[in-house]
Design a protein around this motif. Structure first.
Motif, PDB file in Angstrom:
ATOM      1  N   VAL A  52       0.844  -1.191   0.000  1.00  0.00           N
ATOM      2  CA  VAL A  52       0.000   0.000   0.000  1.00  0.00           C
ATOM      3  C   VAL A  52       0.879   1.240   0.000  1.00  0.00           C
ATOM      4  O   VAL A  52       1.888   1.290   0.696  1.00  0.00           O
ATOM      5  CB  VAL A  52      -0.917   0.027   1.246  1.00  0.00           C
ATOM      6  N   THR A  53       0.483   2.237  -0.797  1.00  0.00           N
ATOM      7  CA  THR A  53       1.110   3.548  -0.728  1.00  0.00           C
ATOM      8  C   THR A  53       0.022   4.604  -0.563  1.00  0.00           C
ATOM      9  O   THR A  53      -1.074   4.461  -1.108  1.00  0.00           O
ATOM     10  CB  THR A  53       1.972   3.865  -1.970  1.00  0.00           C
ATOM     11  N   HIS A  54       0.351   5.621   0.177  1.00  0.00           N
ATOM     12  CA  HIS A  54      -0.561   6.752   0.338  1.00  0.00           C
ATOM     13  C   HIS A  54      -0.071   7.950  -0.460  1.00  0.00           C
ATOM     14  O   HIS A  54      -0.612   9.042  -0.335  1.00  0.00           O
ATOM     15  CB  HIS A  54      -0.716   7.095   1.826  1.00  0.00           C
ATOM     16  N   GLN A  55       0.939   7.719  -1.286  1.00  0.00           N
ATOM     17  CA  GLN A  55       1.480   8.759  -2.156  1.00  0.00           C
ATOM     18  C   GLN A  55       0.562   8.895  -3.374  1.00  0.00           C
ATOM     19  O   GLN A  55       0.494   8.013  -4.207  1.00  0.00           O
ATOM     20  CB  GLN A  55       2.901   8.378  -2.594  1.00  0.00           C
ATOM     21  N   MET A  56      -0.155   9.985  -3.451  1.00  0.00           N
ATOM     22  CA  MET A  56      -1.136  10.177  -4.515  1.00  0.00           C
ATOM     23  C   MET A  56      -0.667  11.138  -5.607  1.00  0.00           C
ATOM     24  O   MET A  56      -1.229  11.173  -6.686  1.00  0.00           O
ATOM     25  CB  MET A  56      -2.464  10.721  -3.949  1.00  0.00           C
ATOM     26  N   ASP A  57       0.371  11.905  -5.353  1.00  0.00           N
ATOM     27  CA  ASP A  57       0.766  12.961  -6.282  1.00  0.00           C
ATOM     28  C   ASP A  57       2.011  12.650  -7.098  1.00  0.00           C
ATOM     29  O   ASP A  57       2.235  13.262  -8.128  1.00  0.00           O
ATOM     30  CB  ASP A  57       0.988  14.274  -5.517  1.00  0.00           C
ATOM     31  N   ASP A  58       2.831  11.732  -6.649  1.00  0.00           N
ATOM     32  CA  ASP A  58       4.096  11.424  -7.313  1.00  0.00           C
ATOM     33  C   ASP A  58       4.102   9.939  -7.676  1.00  0.00           C
ATOM     34  O   ASP A  58       4.371   9.082  -6.841  1.00  0.00           O
ATOM     35  CB  ASP A  58       5.258  11.768  -6.376  1.00  0.00           C
ATOM     36  N   TYR A  59       3.796   9.640  -8.953  1.00  0.00           N
ATOM     37  CA  TYR A  59       3.689   8.240  -9.386  1.00  0.00           C
ATOM     38  C   TYR A  59       5.017   7.505  -9.295  1.00  0.00           C
ATOM     39  O   TYR A  59       5.054   6.313  -9.027  1.00  0.00           O
ATOM     40  CB  TYR A  59       3.139   8.148 -10.805  1.00  0.00           C
ATOM     41  N   THR A  60       6.120   8.220  -9.500  1.00  0.00           N
ATOM     42  CA  THR A  60       7.431   7.580  -9.395  1.00  0.00           C
ATOM     43  C   THR A  60       7.679   7.116  -7.960  1.00  0.00           C
ATOM     44  O   THR A  60       8.101   5.985  -7.728  1.00  0.00           O
ATOM     45  CB  THR A  60       8.538   8.547  -9.847  1.00  0.00           C
ATOM     46  N   GLN A  61       7.414   7.978  -7.009  1.00  0.00           N
ATOM     47  CA  GLN A  61       7.594   7.616  -5.600  1.00  0.00           C
ATOM     48  C   GLN A  61       6.621   6.509  -5.191  1.00  0.00           C
ATOM     49  O   GLN A  61       6.992   5.567  -4.492  1.00  0.00           O
ATOM     50  CB  GLN A  61       7.409   8.842  -4.698  1.00  0.00           C
ATOM     51  N   ALA A  62       5.379   6.608  -5.637  1.00  0.00           N
ATOM     52  CA  ALA A  62       4.390   5.579  -5.310  1.00  0.00           C
ATOM     53  C   ALA A  62       4.815   4.224  -5.868  1.00  0.00           C
ATOM     54  O   ALA A  62       4.736   3.200  -5.175  1.00  0.00           O
ATOM     55  CB  ALA A  62       3.022   5.980  -5.844  1.00  0.00           C
ATOM     56  N   ALA A  63       5.280   4.203  -7.108  1.00  0.00           N
ATOM     57  CA  ALA A  63       5.728   2.950  -7.725  1.00  0.00           C
ATOM     58  C   ALA A  63       6.938   2.390  -6.990  1.00  0.00           C
ATOM     59  O   ALA A  63       7.051   1.174  -6.794  1.00  0.00           O
ATOM     60  CB  ALA A  63       6.054   3.177  -9.194  1.00  0.00           C
ATOM     61  N   ARG A  64       7.831   3.262  -6.567  1.00  0.00           N
ATOM     62  CA  ARG A  64       9.006   2.818  -5.805  1.00  0.00           C
ATOM     63  C   ARG A  64       8.576   2.178  -4.490  1.00  0.00           C
ATOM     64  O   ARG A  64       9.045   1.095  -4.133  1.00  0.00           O
ATOM     65  CB  ARG A  64       9.941   4.004  -5.546  1.00  0.00           C
TER      66      ARG A  64
END
Length: 113
Positions: free
Chosen positions: A7-19
Motif C-alpha cells: 500500500v502507498t498513500h502517495q497520490m501525487d508522485d507516481y514515481t515515488q508511489a511505484a518505488r
C-alpha cells in the motif's frame, strides 16, 4: 501460490508511489516462477502512467483499476491510497485482459470464458 499486498498513500508522485509499492513487494523472499499484479487506485488517479512506472520496476504483467476504497488485513480501510496485490505461483500461469465497460444489465455480454 503466494500473495503479497503493498500500500502507498502517495497520490501525487507516481514515481515515488511505484518505488514504495515495488520495494514492498520485492523485500520478502523471491517471487515464484509466474506472477501477476492487480493495482487498485483511488478513483481520481491517472492510472496509465502509474502502471507504466510500476512495469519498469516489476518483471510481470500487471493490470490497474480504480476504486473508491480498499481494505486489507494488515492496515484496514484505505480511502486515499493505491494498493498492489501480487499473486505468484510455480504451478500455474497468469495473464491479464480487459473487458468492455461493465454496467448493470450488460455483465453477461462482457464476461466470457
Amino acid at each position: 501460490m503466494i500473495s503479497r499486498v503493498a500500500v502507498t498513500h502517495q497520490m501525487d508522485d507516481y514515481t515515488q508511489a511505484a518505488r514504495e509499492l515495488s520495494e514492498s513487494i520485492l523485500k520478502e523472499e523471491a517471487l515464484l516462477e509466474h506472477s501477476v499484479g492487480i493495482l487498485m487506485c483511488y478513483s481520481d488517479m491517472d492510472i496509465e502512467p502509474f502502471v507504466a512506472e510500476l512495469k519498469e520496476r516489476l518483471p510481470f504483467e500487471m493490470i490497474g483499476c480504480t476504486c473508491v476504497a480498499y481494505m486489507d488485513g494488515d492496515e484496514g480501510f484505505h480511502e486515499m491510497a493505491a494498493t498492489l496485490l501480487v499473486l505468484s505461483a510455480a504451478g500455474c500461469g497468469f495473464s491479464v485482459g480487459v473487458s468492455g465497460p461493465v454496467a448493470p444489465g450488460h455483465v453477461a455480454e462482457r464476461v466470457t470464458l
